[in-house]
Design a protein around this motif. Structure first.
Motif, PDB file in Angstrom:
ATOM      1  N   GLY A  97      -0.475   9.469  -8.867  1.00 12.00           N
ATOM      2  CA  GLY A  97       0.133   9.537  -7.540  1.00 12.00           C
ATOM      3  C   GLY A  97       1.179   8.454  -7.289  1.00 12.00           C
ATOM      4  O   GLY A  97       2.077   8.633  -6.475  1.00 12.00           O
ATOM      5  N   GLN A 115       0.930   5.572  -5.772  1.00 12.36           N
ATOM      6  CA  GLN A 115       0.808   4.749  -4.575  1.00 12.36           C
ATOM      7  C   GLN A 115       0.565   3.287  -4.920  1.00 12.36           C
ATOM      8  O   GLN A 115       1.018   2.382  -4.216  1.00 12.36           O
ATOM      9  N   CYS A 116      -0.140   3.047  -6.020  1.00 13.99           N
ATOM     10  CA  CYS A 116      -0.411   1.673  -6.445  1.00 13.99           C
ATOM     11  C   CYS A 116       0.885   0.944  -6.805  1.00 13.99           C
ATOM     12  O   CYS A 116       1.055  -0.231  -6.469  1.00 13.99           O
ATOM     13  N   LEU A 165       3.866   1.559  -5.637  1.00 17.84           N
ATOM     14  CA  LEU A 165       4.603   1.307  -4.400  1.00 17.84           C
ATOM     15  C   LEU A 165       4.018   0.125  -3.633  1.00 17.84           C
ATOM     16  O   LEU A 165       4.752  -0.671  -3.054  1.00 17.84           O
ATOM     17  N   ALA A 166       2.688  -0.012  -3.659  1.00 12.78           N
ATOM     18  CA  ALA A 166       2.029  -1.084  -2.912  1.00 12.78           C
ATOM     19  C   ALA A 166       2.109  -2.431  -3.622  1.00 12.78           C
ATOM     20  O   ALA A 166       2.239  -3.468  -2.968  1.00 12.78           O
ATOM     21  N   GLU A 207      -4.506  -3.091  -0.903  1.00 15.64           N
ATOM     22  CA  GLU A 207      -3.863  -1.918  -0.306  1.00 15.64           C
ATOM     23  C   GLU A 207      -3.678  -0.822  -1.354  1.00 15.64           C
ATOM     24  O   GLU A 207      -3.910   0.357  -1.075  1.00 15.64           O
ATOM     25  N   ALA A 208      -3.272  -1.211  -2.552  1.00 16.12           N
ATOM     26  CA  ALA A 208      -3.095  -0.236  -3.634  1.00 16.12           C
ATOM     27  C   ALA A 208      -4.403   0.491  -3.926  1.00 16.12           C
ATOM     28  O   ALA A 208      -4.412   1.715  -4.100  1.00 16.12           O
ATOM     29  N   LEU A 256      -5.099   2.954  -1.150  1.00 17.58           N
ATOM     30  CA  LEU A 256      -4.173   4.089  -1.124  1.00 17.58           C
ATOM     31  C   LEU A 256      -4.349   5.045  -2.302  1.00 17.58           C
ATOM     32  O   LEU A 256      -3.850   6.168  -2.251  1.00 17.58           O
ATOM     33  N   CYS A 257      -5.045   4.611  -3.341  1.00 25.19           N
ATOM     34  CA  CYS A 257      -5.206   5.448  -4.535  1.00 25.19           C
ATOM     35  C   CYS A 257      -5.943   6.744  -4.170  1.00 25.19           C
ATOM     36  O   CYS A 257      -7.101   6.703  -3.745  1.00 25.19           O
TER      37      CYS A 257
END
Length: 64
Positions: A13, A15-16, A18-19, A50-51, A54-55
């Protein structure tokens, strides 16, 4: 702080990344997470946590 990745759970995904781009990256061929820093400095703690949150696959576990 120590990070554990379950590559079998990862769905790519991103998201990690990006974070916390200083700690995570993705493989080019399939998008699976790459851990750049297993024990990152404490100042990156908020981004790493946060990562993990969000995962979408819950593939990141943070100790500490």
């Amino acid at each position: 702080m120590k990070i554990h990745i379950d590559e079998d759970k990862c769905v790519g995904g991103g998201q990690c990344v990006l974070a916390a781009p200083e700690v995570f990256d993705q493989r080019d061929e399939d998008g699976i997470v790459i851990l750049l820093e297993q024990s990152p400095p404490a100042d990156l703690g908020p981004q790493v946590h946060e990562a993990a949150l969000l995962c979408p696959a819950l593939a990141i576990v943070v100790e500490g």
